[in-house]
Design a protein around this motif. Structure first.
Motif, PDB file in Angstrom:
ATOM      1  N   ARG A 189      -6.463  -2.226   1.276  1.00  0.00           N
ATOM      2  CA  ARG A 189      -7.752  -2.866   1.099  1.00  0.00           C
ATOM      3  C   ARG A 189      -7.726  -4.239   1.772  1.00  0.00           C
ATOM      4  NH1 ARG A 189      -8.088   1.694   0.003  1.00  0.00           N
ATOM      5  NH2 ARG A 189      -8.989   2.683  -1.856  1.00  0.00           N
ATOM      6  N   GLU A 204      -7.283   4.005  -8.216  1.00  0.00           N
ATOM      7  CA  GLU A 204      -8.162   4.839  -7.404  1.00  0.00           C
ATOM      8  C   GLU A 204      -7.430   6.077  -6.891  1.00  0.00           C
ATOM      9  OE1 GLU A 204     -10.021   2.650  -4.270  1.00  0.00           O
ATOM     10  OE2 GLU A 204     -10.458   0.922  -5.548  1.00  0.00           O
ATOM     11  N   SER A 246      -6.505  -6.370  -4.261  1.00  0.00           N
ATOM     12  CA  SER A 246      -7.365  -5.184  -4.255  1.00  0.00           C
ATOM     13  C   SER A 246      -6.579  -3.947  -3.828  1.00  0.00           C
ATOM     14  CB  SER A 246      -8.571  -5.401  -3.333  1.00  0.00           C
ATOM     15  OG  SER A 246      -8.155  -5.678  -2.007  1.00  0.00           O
ATOM     16  N   THR A 247      -5.560  -4.133  -2.984  1.00  0.00           N
ATOM     17  CA  THR A 247      -4.703  -3.007  -2.603  1.00  0.00           C
ATOM     18  C   THR A 247      -3.911  -2.511  -3.802  1.00  0.00           C
ATOM     19  OG1 THR A 247      -4.514  -3.756  -0.311  1.00  0.00           O
ATOM     20  CG2 THR A 247      -2.788  -2.286  -1.130  1.00  0.00           C
ATOM     21  N   ASP A 307     -14.367   9.098 -10.001  1.00  0.00           N
ATOM     22  CA  ASP A 307     -13.932   7.790  -9.518  1.00  0.00           C
ATOM     23  C   ASP A 307     -15.112   6.852  -9.326  1.00  0.00           C
ATOM     24  OD1 ASP A 307     -11.035   8.402  -8.847  1.00  0.00           O
ATOM     25  OD2 ASP A 307     -12.059   9.905  -7.640  1.00  0.00           O
ATOM     26  N   ALA A 318      -6.140  -0.609  -6.076  1.00  0.00           N
ATOM     27  CA  ALA A 318      -6.439   0.727  -5.548  1.00  0.00           C
ATOM     28  C   ALA A 318      -5.276   1.684  -5.795  1.00  0.00           C
ATOM     29  CB  ALA A 318      -6.747   0.641  -4.056  1.00  0.00           C
ATOM     30  N   ASP A 373       0.804  -1.222   0.000  1.00  0.00           N
ATOM     31  CA  ASP A 373       0.000   0.000   0.000  1.00  0.00           C
ATOM     32  C   ASP A 373       0.839   1.275   0.000  1.00  0.00           C
ATOM     33  OD1 ASP A 373       0.581  -1.199   2.468  1.00  0.00           O
ATOM     34  OD2 ASP A 373      -0.854   0.020   3.537  1.00  0.00           O
ATOM     35  N   PHE A 379      -4.590   3.475   0.667  1.00  0.00           N
ATOM     36  CA  PHE A 379      -4.927   2.502  -0.365  1.00  0.00           C
ATOM     37  C   PHE A 379      -5.020   1.064   0.157  1.00  0.00           C
ATOM     38  CE2 PHE A 379      -2.795   6.042  -2.531  1.00  0.00           C
ATOM     39  CZ  PHE A 379      -3.813   6.420  -3.380  1.00  0.00           C
ATOM     40  N   ASN A 423     -16.976   4.384  -6.864  1.00  0.00           N
ATOM     41  CA  ASN A 423     -17.075   4.268  -5.421  1.00  0.00           C
ATOM     42  C   ASN A 423     -18.177   3.283  -5.064  1.00  0.00           C
ATOM     43  OD1 ASN A 423     -19.315   5.861  -6.047  1.00  0.00           O
ATOM     44  ND2 ASN A 423     -19.185   7.083  -4.198  1.00  0.00           N
TER      45      ASN A 423
END
Length: 533
Positions: free
Chosen positions: A224, A237, A229-230, A461, A233, A187, A222, A463
């Motif tokens: 997650r 994201e 998923s991290t 973004d 992101a 992250d 970031f 969300n």
């Protein structure tokens, strides 16, 4: 061949005839750190023990040894008061040990965890010292590659020191990272590193930005629920809002730009951090972060809202229309009632509506007897206003400030106190044309960007809104040159309901009122109830 396990290291052990371990003071995935006494020079030192080397294969142990040697060489290249000094490297029990400068204090990670958050001025001071260490490292041809709160040490006398160059990249050295291996705390890895690109000094600066975010907000921006998923992101994201960052907010946002070339260089970042430490919002950050065209109060209010139900930003004002009826209304209303003129015309055209937004806006203004450009009294803060729940004929309900009345032209459903200068717009499309709201908004933005004067995206973004993953938040500014002339700002929360209906909750106002508008938007979206059944 497996390396034989050794009995656990205990206090009192004497290494190299001079370093006596006294107390374990830290532990990580690769090993532990001991406080020790140098019995030759009569000083306290820190000793890093690689416990991971006890339980891995011979090949992996060789890599760990190489990294330890590299850490020592990397740190030895750098002579700077903000870099932990390496005194010695030795071998014991078939493993390398590093003897380092002892820092009496805690890590930034521990400090943030204990206090919840670090004050912005103090975080800026810490950032300045870490940046100084990084500049010295980069000048020596060393990339740290693992800047994170746990590697920033805060001495009890106020000093700040950067430690752990275990995965540093040294100019001229061959890599010891295997093909496909991603090293570092995920992250805090810069997007280009996650994508497999070559890191540079800007990568360390991104990690510094993520570290400062954690300091002021108390959580990693970031992180997650899984490594995958991290990483997603980090790459795709935008960072969450920074409601507690104060003057440091634009600096962190600038450092966290996704592309390395979009981040400020170290010397510019240093000036920004110095200003933030003194409590001044750095103007230079505006060159790196498009969202910084708004003033501090507006930005803080906007980020505060994003920490509520609408956790991710979505464009509001000039939100493009899709070919669905009510959704068109939202964008048109935003453009027609708040932007007016050519922008409104664009929105209707883009939404395939046959209405003329300029004419509609004019009729609406004339019917109420108010001038479209009249500013009216300054709005009260949202928490000081009286609100009422209205049940719209279309079946939905929501809270609006007392005095805001319903207006409708075709598919547009607006609530406004002044014919669109300040505006809530609700759009409902039972048959959306796009796979998800994010794709829809990206498509709309292409046209809006060309037509709205001085259009600037604040955020756009994906969300999660009300547990619906098919959601998007779009926020943007532009300068209107006709009706309601001046800088305007809008925000749009768009989401798909369980039945696939697309709802768009939009709000816009003059940019100078954004702090209040953002609070109103937050209250409005939280109160919105879609049609029953």
């Amino acid at each position: 061949m497996e390396h034989a396990q050794s009995a656990g290291t205990a206090a009192g052990l004497l290494l190299a005839g001079r370093y006596r371990l006294t107390e374990s003071i830290g532990r990580g995935g690769m090993g532990k750190v001991w406080r020790a006494q140098d019995e030759v020079l009569h000083r306290t030192v820190a000793v890093k023990e690689l416990t991971a080397g006890l339980y891995v294969s011979e090949a992996d142990r060789t890599v760990l040894h190489a990294r330890t040697q590299k850490e020592a060489r990397a740190a030895a290249r750098i002579s700077h008061p903000n870099v932990v000094t390496v005194h010695d490297v030795l071998e014991y029990d078939g493993r390398p040990w590093i003897v380092m400068q002892y820092v009496d204090g805690s890590s930034l990670a521990d400090a943030a965890k204990e206090s919840g958050r670090i004050e912005p001025a103090e975080a800026a001071r810490i950032g300045l010292h870490v940046l100084g260490a990084l500049r010295a490292a980069h000048a020596a041809g060393v990339l740290h590659r693992d800047v994170k709160p746990g590697n920033v040490l805060l001495a009890s006398d106020g000093r700040v020191l950067l430690t752990d160059f275990g995965i540093a990249a040294i100019e001229g050295d061959s890599t010891i990272t295997r093909t496909g291996e991603l090293v570092g705390s995920i992250d805090y890895l810069a997007p280009e590193r996650v994508r497999g690109g070559d890191p540079g000094p800007a990568s360390d600066l991104w990690s510094l930005g993520a570290t400062l975010y954690t300091a002021v907000e108390g959580s990693s921006p970031f992180r997650r629920t899984s490594p995958l998923s991290t990483m997603q992101a980090v790459v795709t994201e935008e960072h969450p809002p920074l409601p507690h960052a104060g003057a440091l907010e634009p600096v962190i946002s600038a450092l966290l730009r996704k592309e390395p070339e979009q981040r400020p260089p170290a010397d510019e970042a240093e000036r920004m951090l110095l200003e933030a430490m003194e409590g001044r919002r750095p103007r230079a950050a505006q060159a790196y972060v498009p969202t910084q065209s708004v003033d501090p109060e507006e930005r803080r209010a906007a980020t505060a809202l994003l920490t509520g139900s609408t956790s991710v930003p979505v464009p509001a004002t000039s939100a493009p229309k899709r070919s669905g009826g009510v959704r068109r209304a939202l964008v048109v209303a935003v453009l027609a009632a708040t932007v007016g003129g050519a922008a409104g015309f664009l929105a209707l055209r883009y939404g395939n509506s046959g209405a003329d937004p300029v004419a509609d806006d004019t009729r609406s203004s004339a019917s109420s007897g108010a001038s479209p450009g009249a500013s009216g009294p300054a709005p009260k803060p949202a928490d000081e206003e009286k609100w009422q729940r209205v049940r719209d004929p279309e079946g939905f309900s929501l809270l609006v400030p007392v005095g805001w009345t319903r207006q409708r032209d075709g598919d547009q459903i607006d609530y406004t106190p002044d014919n669109g200068r300040r505006l809530i717009r609700i759009s409902i499309d039972p048959t959306p044309d796009f796979e998800n709201p994010f794709m829809h908004m990206l498509d709309v933005e292409k046209t809006v960007r060309k037509r709205l004067p001085e259009y600037k995206r604040v955020r756009l973004d994906q969300n999660t809104f009300r547990d619906q993953e098919k959601s998007a938040l779009w926020e943007f500014t532009w300068t209107e040159t006709k009706n309601n002339a001046g800088e305007r700002r809008a925000i749009d929360q768009v989401y798909f309901g369980d039945d696939g209906t697309e709802y768009a909750l939009y709000m816009s106002s003059p940019a100078e009122e954004w702090a209040t508008t953002r609070q109103r938007f937050d209250k409005m979206v939280q109160s919105f109830q879609p049609p029953a059944g």
